[in-house]
Design a protein around this motif. Structure first.
Motif, PDB file in Angstrom:
ATOM      1  N   LEU A 129      69.277  33.671  -0.530  1.00 35.21           N
ATOM      2  CA  LEU A 129      67.868  34.047   0.024  1.00 35.21           C
ATOM      3  C   LEU A 129      67.317  35.119  -0.496  1.00 35.21           C
ATOM      4  O   LEU A 129      68.042  36.379  -0.999  1.00 35.21           O
ATOM      5  CB  LEU A 129      67.755  33.939   1.453  1.00 35.21           C
ATOM      6  CG  LEU A 129      68.125  35.188   2.406  1.00 35.21           C
ATOM      7  CD1 LEU A 129      67.452  35.140   3.642  1.00 35.21           C
ATOM      8  CD2 LEU A 129      69.677  35.203   2.429  1.00 35.21           C
ATOM      9  N   SER A 146      60.893  35.721   1.450  1.00 38.58           N
ATOM     10  CA  SER A 146      60.638  35.020   0.200  1.00 38.58           C
ATOM     11  C   SER A 146      60.827  33.669  -0.233  1.00 38.58           C
ATOM     12  O   SER A 146      60.047  32.931  -0.312  1.00 38.58           O
ATOM     13  CB  SER A 146      60.927  36.165  -0.952  1.00 38.58           C
ATOM     14  OG  SER A 146      60.454  35.603  -2.073  1.00 38.58           O
ATOM     15  N   HIS A 147      62.085  33.614  -0.274  1.00 32.63           N
ATOM     16  CA  HIS A 147      62.295  32.010  -0.397  1.00 32.63           C
ATOM     17  C   HIS A 147      63.972  31.939  -0.050  1.00 32.63           C
ATOM     18  O   HIS A 147      64.746  33.049  -0.261  1.00 32.63           O
ATOM     19  CB  HIS A 147      62.181  31.701  -1.842  1.00 32.63           C
ATOM     20  CG  HIS A 147      63.132  32.291  -3.003  1.00 32.63           C
ATOM     21  ND1 HIS A 147      62.863  33.266  -3.683  1.00 32.63           N
ATOM     22  CD2 HIS A 147      64.383  31.727  -3.440  1.00 32.63           C
ATOM     23  CE1 HIS A 147      63.639  33.437  -4.744  1.00 32.63           C
ATOM     24  NE2 HIS A 147      64.706  32.758  -4.426  1.00 32.63           N
ATOM     25  N   TYR A 194      61.002  25.276  -7.671  1.00 38.33           N
ATOM     26  CA  TYR A 194      60.678  25.866  -6.353  1.00 38.33           C
ATOM     27  C   TYR A 194      59.550  25.014  -5.738  1.00 38.33           C
ATOM     28  O   TYR A 194      58.767  24.414  -6.298  1.00 38.33           O
ATOM     29  CB  TYR A 194      60.084  27.255  -6.486  1.00 38.33           C
ATOM     30  CG  TYR A 194      60.954  28.428  -6.788  1.00 38.33           C
ATOM     31  CD1 TYR A 194      61.671  29.164  -5.828  1.00 38.33           C
ATOM     32  CD2 TYR A 194      61.403  28.665  -8.118  1.00 38.33           C
ATOM     33  CE1 TYR A 194      62.702  30.113  -6.098  1.00 38.33           C
ATOM     34  CE2 TYR A 194      62.171  29.645  -8.559  1.00 38.33           C
ATOM     35  CZ  TYR A 194      62.884  30.288  -7.392  1.00 38.33           C
ATOM     36  OH  TYR A 194      63.587  31.565  -7.654  1.00 38.33           O
ATOM     37  N   ALA A 231      55.522  24.880  -6.307  1.00 37.24           N
ATOM     38  CA  ALA A 231      55.409  26.222  -6.296  1.00 37.24           C
ATOM     39  C   ALA A 231      55.695  26.850  -7.927  1.00 37.24           C
ATOM     40  O   ALA A 231      55.185  27.687  -8.186  1.00 37.24           O
ATOM     41  CB  ALA A 231      56.286  27.043  -5.465  1.00 37.24           C
ATOM     42  N   SER A 241      57.183  24.373  -2.025  1.00 36.66           N
ATOM     43  CA  SER A 241      56.667  25.161  -0.598  1.00 36.66           C
ATOM     44  C   SER A 241      56.816  24.223   0.554  1.00 36.66           C
ATOM     45  O   SER A 241      56.234  22.949   0.202  1.00 36.66           O
ATOM     46  CB  SER A 241      55.404  25.557  -0.684  1.00 36.66           C
ATOM     47  OG  SER A 241      55.150  26.641  -1.859  1.00 36.66           O
ATOM     48  N   ASP A 242      57.385  24.584   1.595  1.00 39.93           N
ATOM     49  CA  ASP A 242      57.366  23.748   2.870  1.00 39.93           C
ATOM     50  C   ASP A 242      55.813  23.715   3.460  1.00 39.93           C
ATOM     51  O   ASP A 242      54.986  24.455   2.956  1.00 39.93           O
ATOM     52  CB  ASP A 242      58.454  24.046   3.803  1.00 39.93           C
ATOM     53  CG  ASP A 242      58.007  25.398   4.469  1.00 39.93           C
ATOM     54  OD1 ASP A 242      56.977  25.748   4.590  1.00 39.93           O
ATOM     55  OD2 ASP A 242      58.921  25.835   5.342  1.00 39.93           O
ATOM     56  N   ALA A 273      56.613  28.575   2.890  1.00 42.85           N
ATOM     57  CA  ALA A 273      57.934  29.075   2.633  1.00 42.85           C
ATOM     58  C   ALA A 273      58.605  28.321   1.254  1.00 42.85           C
ATOM     59  O   ALA A 273      58.752  27.051   1.635  1.00 42.85           O
ATOM     60  CB  ALA A 273      58.696  28.940   3.949  1.00 42.85           C
ATOM     61  N   HIS A 274      58.852  29.231   0.490  1.00 41.68           N
ATOM     62  CA  HIS A 274      59.425  28.464  -0.651  1.00 41.68           C
ATOM     63  C   HIS A 274      60.949  28.321  -0.694  1.00 41.68           C
ATOM     64  O   HIS A 274      61.904  29.000  -0.014  1.00 41.68           O
ATOM     65  CB  HIS A 274      59.250  29.552  -1.741  1.00 41.68           C
ATOM     66  CG  HIS A 274      57.967  29.940  -2.320  1.00 41.68           C
ATOM     67  ND1 HIS A 274      57.591  31.305  -2.690  1.00 41.68           N
ATOM     68  CD2 HIS A 274      56.787  29.270  -2.272  1.00 41.68           C
ATOM     69  CE1 HIS A 274      56.124  31.073  -2.945  1.00 41.68           C
ATOM     70  NE2 HIS A 274      55.908  29.878  -2.625  1.00 41.68           N
ATOM     71  N   HIS A 275      61.155  26.924  -1.130  1.00 43.40           N
ATOM     72  CA  HIS A 275      62.675  26.536  -1.159  1.00 43.40           C
ATOM     73  C   HIS A 275      63.067  26.212  -2.586  1.00 43.40           C
ATOM     74  O   HIS A 275      62.194  25.514  -3.436  1.00 43.40           O
ATOM     75  CB  HIS A 275      62.821  25.137  -0.229  1.00 43.40           C
ATOM     76  CG  HIS A 275      62.636  25.558   1.128  1.00 43.40           C
ATOM     77  ND1 HIS A 275      61.462  26.263   1.861  1.00 43.40           N
ATOM     78  CD2 HIS A 275      63.480  25.417   2.256  1.00 43.40           C
ATOM     79  CE1 HIS A 275      61.575  26.361   3.171  1.00 43.40           C
ATOM     80  NE2 HIS A 275      62.596  25.888   3.523  1.00 43.40           N
ATOM     81  N   GLU A 276      64.077  26.643  -2.904  1.00 42.80           N
ATOM     82  CA  GLU A 276      64.508  26.550  -4.480  1.00 42.80           C
ATOM     83  C   GLU A 276      65.789  25.549  -4.563  1.00 42.80           C
ATOM     84  O   GLU A 276      66.552  25.653  -3.901  1.00 42.80           O
ATOM     85  CB  GLU A 276      64.884  28.041  -4.817  1.00 42.80           C
ATOM     86  CG  GLU A 276      65.477  27.914  -6.531  1.00 42.80           C
ATOM     87  CD  GLU A 276      65.881  29.238  -7.000  1.00 42.80           C
ATOM     88  OE1 GLU A 276      66.644  29.354  -8.263  1.00 42.80           O
ATOM     89  OE2 GLU A 276      66.310  30.157  -6.025  1.00 42.80           O
ATOM     90  N   ALA A 284      67.525  29.408  -1.301  1.00 43.31           N
ATOM     91  CA  ALA A 284      67.752  28.600  -2.701  1.00 43.31           C
ATOM     92  C   ALA A 284      69.119  27.804  -2.364  1.00 43.31           C
ATOM     93  O   ALA A 284      69.952  28.374  -1.515  1.00 43.31           O
ATOM     94  CB  ALA A 284      68.261  29.545  -3.761  1.00 43.31           C
TER      95      ALA A 284
END
Length: 358
Positions: free
Chosen positions: A172, A235-236, A277, A262, A279-280, A284-287, A238
């Motif tokens: 993260l 931030s994100h 990436y 994203a 965005s939820d 919130a970013h998820h990679e 992963a």
């Protein structure tokens, strides 16, 4: 091009850390809609292992322990994250060092845990690992044909759109206004060591990637990265998947279901991961990532110049909105408060960060 020079001396492994964490275990969030959160995360590739009216727990895959907890709340919020340490003895050492009790309880599984708050107020939970952790692969990786040595004969590739199979929560990234204090806390408290840092022309670091210290055992290039901004923020996160096909099939699946893309697909410079990436529903970013670098403890820290272009070897250049904060009255108040509170945060530095990252 001249090699950048690091202008600070605090980016180094702690000589005597309190403990050395061994695994990034989980994330904790609050969300106002558990059903919506579950739909996104299921399409992303996570698997629900427990759901109640107040709590949602998800795992990387059916064979792994939970790695994502969401509690129902009126407002969306990032709460914190959990690590494993090697033993109950290490946990007791940490508890003594920070004058905390070891909490014992059950959260789907029994635990022994010390709960700390980092300098930004993020909840950092350290758990005594009950046993060695084995990441099961959710499917076989693709067999690739090469011109001089075909490996797949009389067979076809088949990777239709589907949720990306997730191997594990990998890392993260958090943002902080108090950069030096935060970096020092994570190296001293958890034994993390820097793999790479990106610096301004002045030599001031603005993002550093930290890995776990597992000695001669290779570990991911980074488990946590810390970025210098004007506020504390998530931030994100992963999640490791298997290969480019898993990333591409997952991208198509998420696009078909209307979720917000994203950034990606591309390959990072630092860490080398293939990435994509999303965005939820709360931004919130998820990679998804695959094929990242792994280092042993003796690998030296790299220093490079920060820029949006330096975030990927190929693929889309990082969009400005990927890291651009939403300017609201509350964020402006936070900005002015943190400029007064943190000596290593200045208007000049924030302007320099904005210049190199756009």
């Amino acid at each position: 091009m001249d090699t950048p020079t690091l202008a600070v001396d605090y980016l180094k492994a702690s000589v005597a850390p309190h403990i050395k964490v061994t695994r990034l275990g989980y994330l904790r969030f609050e969300r106002p809609d558990l059903d919506l959160a579950e739909r996104f995360l299921s399409d992303f590739g996570l698997v629900t292992v427990h759901k109640s009216p107040q709590d949602l727990y998800l795992a990387a895959n059916p064979g792994s322990s939970w790695c994502y907890h969401i509690k129902l709340s009126d407002q969306p919020k990032f709460l914190g994250f959990g690590f494993d340490c090697a033993s109950l003895e290490d946990l007791q050492k940490l508890a003594t060092e920070h004058n905390q009790d070891i909490e014992h309880g059950e959260e789907l599984d029994p635990y022994a845990r010390v709960i700390l708050n980092d300098p930004n107020g993020f909840r950092v939970e350290i758990n005594a690992a009950a046993s060695a952790f084995d990441y099961g692969l959710p499917r076989n990786t693709a067999t690739l044909n090469h011109s001089n040595s075909p490996q797949r004969v009389n067979a076809i590739q088949g990777f239709p759109a589907s949720p990306s199979p997730i191997v594990k929560l990998g890392h993260l990234v958090i943002e902080t206004a108090g950069y030096q204090e935060t970096v020092s806390w994570y190296t001293k408290t958890l034994g993390l060591i820097p793999s790479d840092t990106q610096v301004l022309p002045s030599g001031d670091p603005i993002v550093t990637f930290f890995r776990m210290n597992l000695g001669d055992t290779p570990t991911d290039h980074h488990t946590i990265a810390i970025a210098h901004t004007f506020q504390a923020a998530f931030s994100h996160a992963a999640f490791e998947t298997l290969d480019i096909d898993a990333i591409g099939a997952g991208q198509q699946w998420l696009r078909d279901r209307g979720w917000r893309h994203a950034w990606g697909i591309g390959r990072h410079v630092l860490g080398s991961q293939l990435f994509d990436y999303w965005s939820d529903p709360w931004g919130a970013h998820h990679e998804h990532y695959a094929d990242g670098d792994v280092f042993t403890a003796d690998h030296p820290m790299g220093v490079s110049a920060a820029s949006a272009q330096a975030m990927s070897q190929w693929g889309q250049v990082m969009p400005a909105e990927f890291i651009k904060p939403k300017l609201t009255l509350n964020t402006l108040i936070t900005l002015f408060k943190n400029l007064r509170k943190h000596s290593d945060l200045t208007v000049k530095k924030l302007a320099a960060i904005a210049k190199v990252m756009t």
